[in-house]
Design a protein around this motif. Structure first.
Motif, PDB file in Angstrom:
ATOM      1  N   GLY A 204       0.844  -1.232   0.113  1.00 57.59           N
ATOM      2  CA  GLY A 204      -0.196  -0.088   0.091  1.00 57.59           C
ATOM      3  C   GLY A 204       0.726   1.381  -0.014  1.00 57.59           C
ATOM      4  N   LEU A 205       0.329   2.250   0.867  1.00 55.69           N
ATOM      5  CA  LEU A 205       1.143   3.334   0.848  1.00 55.69           C
ATOM      6  C   LEU A 205       2.507   3.416   1.103  1.00 55.69           C
ATOM      7  CD1 LEU A 205       0.414   6.472   0.763  1.00 55.69           C
ATOM      8  CD2 LEU A 205       0.184   6.432   3.325  1.00 55.69           C
ATOM      9  N   ILE A 206       2.958   2.645   2.127  1.00 53.52           N
ATOM     10  CA  ILE A 206       4.445   2.640   2.523  1.00 53.52           C
ATOM     11  C   ILE A 206       5.256   2.454   1.255  1.00 53.52           C
ATOM     12  CG2 ILE A 206       6.293   1.642   3.931  1.00 53.52           C
ATOM     13  CD1 ILE A 206       4.552   3.427   5.346  1.00 53.52           C
ATOM     14  N   ALA A 207       4.750   1.214   0.418  1.00 53.87           N
ATOM     15  CA  ALA A 207       5.145   0.880  -0.631  1.00 53.87           C
ATOM     16  C   ALA A 207       5.424   1.768  -1.909  1.00 53.87           C
ATOM     17  CB  ALA A 207       4.820  -0.637  -1.266  1.00 53.87           C
ATOM     18  N   ARG A 208       4.080   2.172  -2.012  1.00 59.76           N
ATOM     19  CA  ARG A 208       4.235   3.473  -3.097  1.00 59.76           C
ATOM     20  C   ARG A 208       5.040   4.662  -2.690  1.00 59.76           C
ATOM     21  NH1 ARG A 208      -1.362   1.739  -3.035  1.00 59.76           N
ATOM     22  NH2 ARG A 208      -1.933   3.535  -1.715  1.00 59.76           N
ATOM     23  N   TYR A 209       5.192   5.018  -1.538  1.00 60.25           N
ATOM     24  CA  TYR A 209       6.105   6.187  -1.199  1.00 60.25           C
ATOM     25  C   TYR A 209       7.459   5.628  -1.482  1.00 60.25           C
ATOM     26  CZ  TYR A 209       7.774   9.861   1.563  1.00 60.25           C
ATOM     27  OH  TYR A 209       8.708  11.006   1.829  1.00 60.25           O
ATOM     28  N   GLN A 210       7.811   4.714  -1.000  1.00 60.51           N
ATOM     29  CA  GLN A 210       9.267   4.340  -1.161  1.00 60.51           C
ATOM     30  C   GLN A 210       9.515   4.238  -2.670  1.00 60.51           C
ATOM     31  OE1 GLN A 210      10.534  -0.108  -0.981  1.00 60.51           O
ATOM     32  NE2 GLN A 210      12.060   0.592   0.809  1.00 60.51           N
ATOM     33  N   ALA A 211       8.708   3.660  -3.449  1.00 55.70           N
ATOM     34  CA  ALA A 211       9.021   3.752  -5.051  1.00 55.70           C
ATOM     35  C   ALA A 211       9.050   5.005  -5.493  1.00 55.70           C
ATOM     36  CB  ALA A 211       7.858   2.755  -5.611  1.00 55.70           C
ATOM     37  N   PHE A 212       8.077   5.896  -4.952  1.00 53.68           N
ATOM     38  CA  PHE A 212       8.336   7.243  -5.360  1.00 53.68           C
ATOM     39  C   PHE A 212       9.655   7.936  -4.923  1.00 53.68           C
ATOM     40  CE2 PHE A 212       7.905  11.956  -3.910  1.00 53.68           C
ATOM     41  CZ  PHE A 212       7.738  12.405  -5.271  1.00 53.68           C
ATOM     42  N   VAL A 213      10.278   7.701  -3.647  1.00 50.71           N
ATOM     43  CA  VAL A 213      11.570   8.240  -3.418  1.00 50.71           C
ATOM     44  C   VAL A 213      12.716   7.482  -4.277  1.00 50.71           C
ATOM     45  CG1 VAL A 213      13.209   8.031  -1.559  1.00 50.71           C
ATOM     46  CG2 VAL A 213      10.893   8.555  -0.887  1.00 50.71           C
ATOM     47  N   ASP A 214      12.424   6.520  -4.900  1.00 48.60           N
ATOM     48  CA  ASP A 214      13.731   5.945  -5.454  1.00 48.60           C
ATOM     49  C   ASP A 214      13.529   6.558  -6.992  1.00 48.60           C
ATOM     50  OD1 ASP A 214      15.566   3.658  -5.349  1.00 48.60           O
ATOM     51  OD2 ASP A 214      14.290   2.677  -6.769  1.00 48.60           O
ATOM     52  N   LEU A 215      12.596   7.122  -7.332  1.00 53.83           N
ATOM     53  CA  LEU A 215      12.812   7.930  -8.382  1.00 53.83           C
ATOM     54  C   LEU A 215      13.985   8.868  -8.447  1.00 53.83           C
ATOM     55  CD1 LEU A 215       9.125   8.888  -9.387  1.00 53.83           C
ATOM     56  CD2 LEU A 215      10.566   7.046 -10.374  1.00 53.83           C
ATOM     57  N   PHE A 216      14.354   9.506  -7.288  1.00 50.45           N
ATOM     58  CA  PHE A 216      15.401  10.580  -7.149  1.00 50.45           C
ATOM     59  C   PHE A 216      16.575  10.000  -6.420  1.00 50.45           C
ATOM     60  CE2 PHE A 216      11.133  12.225  -6.239  1.00 50.45           C
ATOM     61  CZ  PHE A 216      11.134  13.312  -7.525  1.00 50.45           C
ATOM     62  N   TRP A 217      16.494   8.879  -5.700  1.00 47.20           N
ATOM     63  CA  TRP A 217      17.429   8.441  -4.606  1.00 47.20           C
ATOM     64  C   TRP A 217      18.595   8.071  -5.540  1.00 47.20           C
ATOM     65  CZ3 TRP A 217      17.478   8.267   0.547  1.00 47.20           C
ATOM     66  CH2 TRP A 217      18.685   7.721   1.212  1.00 47.20           C
ATOM     67  N   PRO A 218      18.648   6.976  -6.658  1.00 51.11           N
ATOM     68  CA  PRO A 218      19.591   6.820  -7.260  1.00 51.11           C
ATOM     69  C   PRO A 218      20.812   8.033  -7.974  1.00 51.11           C
ATOM     70  CG  PRO A 218      17.943   5.396  -7.968  1.00 51.11           C
ATOM     71  CD  PRO A 218      17.565   6.695  -7.213  1.00 51.11           C
ATOM     72  N   HIS A 219      20.079   9.074  -8.319  1.00 50.11           N
ATOM     73  CA  HIS A 219      20.837  10.137  -8.785  1.00 50.11           C
ATOM     74  C   HIS A 219      21.551  11.041  -8.061  1.00 50.11           C
ATOM     75  CE1 HIS A 219      18.297   9.285 -12.380  1.00 50.11           C
ATOM     76  NE2 HIS A 219      17.253   9.481 -11.788  1.00 50.11           N
ATOM     77  N   PHE A 220      21.144  10.890  -6.663  1.00 47.19           N
ATOM     78  CA  PHE A 220      21.888  11.512  -5.525  1.00 47.19           C
ATOM     79  C   PHE A 220      22.766  10.918  -4.526  1.00 47.19           C
ATOM     80  CE2 PHE A 220      18.152  14.206  -6.449  1.00 47.19           C
ATOM     81  CZ  PHE A 220      18.679  15.561  -6.011  1.00 47.19           C
ATOM     82  N   ILE A 221      22.618   9.417  -4.702  1.00 41.29           N
ATOM     83  CA  ILE A 221      23.161   8.744  -3.772  1.00 41.29           C
ATOM     84  C   ILE A 221      23.994   7.465  -4.671  1.00 41.29           C
ATOM     85  CG2 ILE A 221      23.344   7.426  -1.711  1.00 41.29           C
ATOM     86  CD1 ILE A 221      22.162   9.727  -1.392  1.00 41.29           C
ATOM     87  N   GLY A 222      24.874   7.917  -5.638  1.00 43.58           N
ATOM     88  CA  GLY A 222      25.311   7.106  -6.445  1.00 43.58           C
ATOM     89  C   GLY A 222      24.970   6.029  -7.062  1.00 43.58           C
ATOM     90  N   GLY A 223      23.631   6.140  -7.504  1.00 39.96           N
ATOM     91  CA  GLY A 223      23.061   5.076  -8.255  1.00 39.96           C
ATOM     92  C   GLY A 223      22.689   3.946  -7.307  1.00 39.96           C
ATOM     93  N   CYS A 224      22.354   4.180  -6.227  1.00 42.43           N
ATOM     94  CA  CYS A 224      21.703   3.286  -5.204  1.00 42.43           C
ATOM     95  C   CYS A 224      20.568   3.108  -5.393  1.00 42.43           C
ATOM     96  CB  CYS A 224      22.201   3.851  -3.972  1.00 42.43           C
ATOM     97  SG  CYS A 224      21.231   2.763  -2.604  1.00 42.43           S
ATOM     98  N   SER A 225      19.648   2.214  -5.455  1.00 40.56           N
ATOM     99  CA  SER A 225      18.276   2.068  -5.206  1.00 40.56           C
ATOM    100  C   SER A 225      17.960   1.401  -4.001  1.00 40.56           C
ATOM    101  CB  SER A 225      17.825   1.164  -6.431  1.00 40.56           C
ATOM    102  OG  SER A 225      16.462   0.736  -6.575  1.00 40.56           O
ATOM    103  N   ILE A 226      16.717   1.949  -3.540  1.00 38.81           N
ATOM    104  CA  ILE A 226      16.250   1.352  -2.217  1.00 38.81           C
ATOM    105  C   ILE A 226      15.042   0.204  -2.235  1.00 38.81           C
ATOM    106  CG2 ILE A 226      16.920   3.338  -0.962  1.00 38.81           C
ATOM    107  CD1 ILE A 226      14.028   4.562  -1.221  1.00 38.81           C
ATOM    108  N   THR A 227      14.607   0.037  -3.729  1.00 40.37           N
ATOM    109  CA  THR A 227      13.591  -0.783  -3.865  1.00 40.37           C
ATOM    110  C   THR A 227      14.183  -2.214  -4.257  1.00 40.37           C
ATOM    111  OG1 THR A 227      13.220   0.040  -6.063  1.00 40.37           O
ATOM    112  CG2 THR A 227      11.857   1.019  -4.313  1.00 40.37           C
ATOM    113  N   ARG A 228      15.196  -2.689  -4.075  1.00 42.49           N
ATOM    114  CA  ARG A 228      15.567  -3.843  -4.761  1.00 42.49           C
ATOM    115  C   ARG A 228      15.203  -5.148  -3.659  1.00 42.49           C
ATOM    116  NH1 ARG A 228      21.668  -2.884  -7.381  1.00 42.49           N
ATOM    117  NH2 ARG A 228      20.770  -1.654  -9.069  1.00 42.49           N
ATOM    118  N   ASP A 229      14.848  -6.435  -4.391  1.00 40.92           N
ATOM    119  CA  ASP A 229      14.552  -7.284  -3.603  1.00 40.92           C
ATOM    120  C   ASP A 229      15.674  -8.229  -3.316  1.00 40.92           C
ATOM    121  OD1 ASP A 229      12.919  -9.380  -2.248  1.00 40.92           O
ATOM    122  OD2 ASP A 229      11.757  -9.855  -4.211  1.00 40.92           O
ATOM    123  N   THR A 230      16.635  -7.666  -2.554  1.00 37.86           N
ATOM    124  CA  THR A 230      17.875  -8.689  -2.444  1.00 37.86           C
ATOM    125  C   THR A 230      17.712  -9.731  -1.753  1.00 37.86           C
ATOM    126  OG1 THR A 230      19.027  -6.335  -2.453  1.00 37.86           O
ATOM    127  CG2 THR A 230      20.247  -8.188  -1.413  1.00 37.86           C
TER     128      THR A 230
END
Length: 266
Positions: A204-230
């Motif tokens: 729900g909301l938490i997952a969608r918000y995390q996906a939204f943040v991940d639109l910006f995150w990689p460009h500011f944090i060295g290509g890092c993604s916060i939505t990987r199913d590691t």
């Protein structure tokens, strides 16, 4: 309805990622000035080179802060490393002092970002790991070619006792394939030591918000993604005799950048 203190805590976690993005952005002007003053003009013309230089400058500070905050839970994990160790993405070497020098015989630090090497070599010396820690200046996909070129006898498929991945599987290219590659380096009975941030288990909301943040995150944090199913990719990499992974106890369900930590034994 949540209490005022819980509502404030939720708000703090929601804005946390953007506070980190702004902190990273604050290092960009200094990076550009440094490149101009050192006449490294070609780096400014290539976005990936600029991002690499920017991230190295940012992580020299952010990585130190991370080490201070996370050492109590990460140090016991790192001290499980033994024998021949493959240390993936050590960056500028924030965790080197955590290795148990009595238990390791050789550590290969796979770090393709050359902007981190100067600080990494300084910390190798500070940690007393000279002659033990070897910087491998390529990506995981090129380790075999590097081994052949350098004639390293201890490193190879099925020869590694311990793989260490700390805050790095989030930023490597083709992570699922790379995890499979690293699994091949482990010998039977070898361990994989993990501390990574991963995709949220919440829906729900938490997952969608995390996906939204991940639109910006990689460009500011060295290509890092916060939505990987590691976690799933690690479990599916091959046959494990033991899997001991958990989320830190102090992370709430609405943690925007949740972590997984522990070990897997081949």
């Amino acid at each position: 309805m949540p209490s005022a203190s819980k509502a404030l805590d939720i708000f703090y976690h929601l804005i946390g990622p953007f506070r980190m993005l702004l902190f990273s952005l604050s290092f960009l002007p200094g990076t550009i000035c440094s490149l101009l003053l050192s006449l490294q003009l070609s780096t400014l013309l290539f976005p990936r080179r600029l991002q690499s230089a920017w991230f190295a400058r940012f992580w020299a500070v952010a990585g130190t802060n991370l080490r201070i905050n996370c050492t109590p839970r990460i140090k016991p994990l790192i001290q499980e490393a033994h024998g021949v160790v493959l240390d993936i993405g050590p960056g500028s070497g924030e965790w080197l002092t955590c290795f148990d020098k009595e238990r390791v015989s050789k550590i290969y630090g796979v770090e393709p970002n050359g902007d981190s090497h100067v600080k990494l070599r300084e910390r190798i010396k500070e940690a007393g790991l000279e002659g033990v820690y070897v910087v491998v200046p390529v990506g995981v996909e090129d380790v075999e070619a590097w081994v052949e070129k350098e004639g390293e006898m201890f490193l190879g498929k099925g020869r590694v006792d311990s793989v260490v991945t700390l805050f790095c599987l989030c930023s490597v290219p083709e992570p699922k394939r790379m995890i499979g590659e690293l699994y091949g380096y482990l010998k039977e009975g070898g361990i994989w030591i993990v501390h990574e941030h991963v995709v949220t288990k919440e829906k729900g909301l938490i997952a969608r918000y995390q996906a939204f943040v991940d639109l910006f995150w990689p460009h500011f944090i060295g290509g890092c993604s916060i939505t990987r199913d590691t976690v799933r990719w690690l479990k599916e990499a091959g046959s494990w005799s033991k899997v001991n992974l958990k989320q830190p106890e102090n992370e709430p369900p609405y943690q925007m950048i949740p972590h997984i930590m522990g070990t897997l034994t081949k």
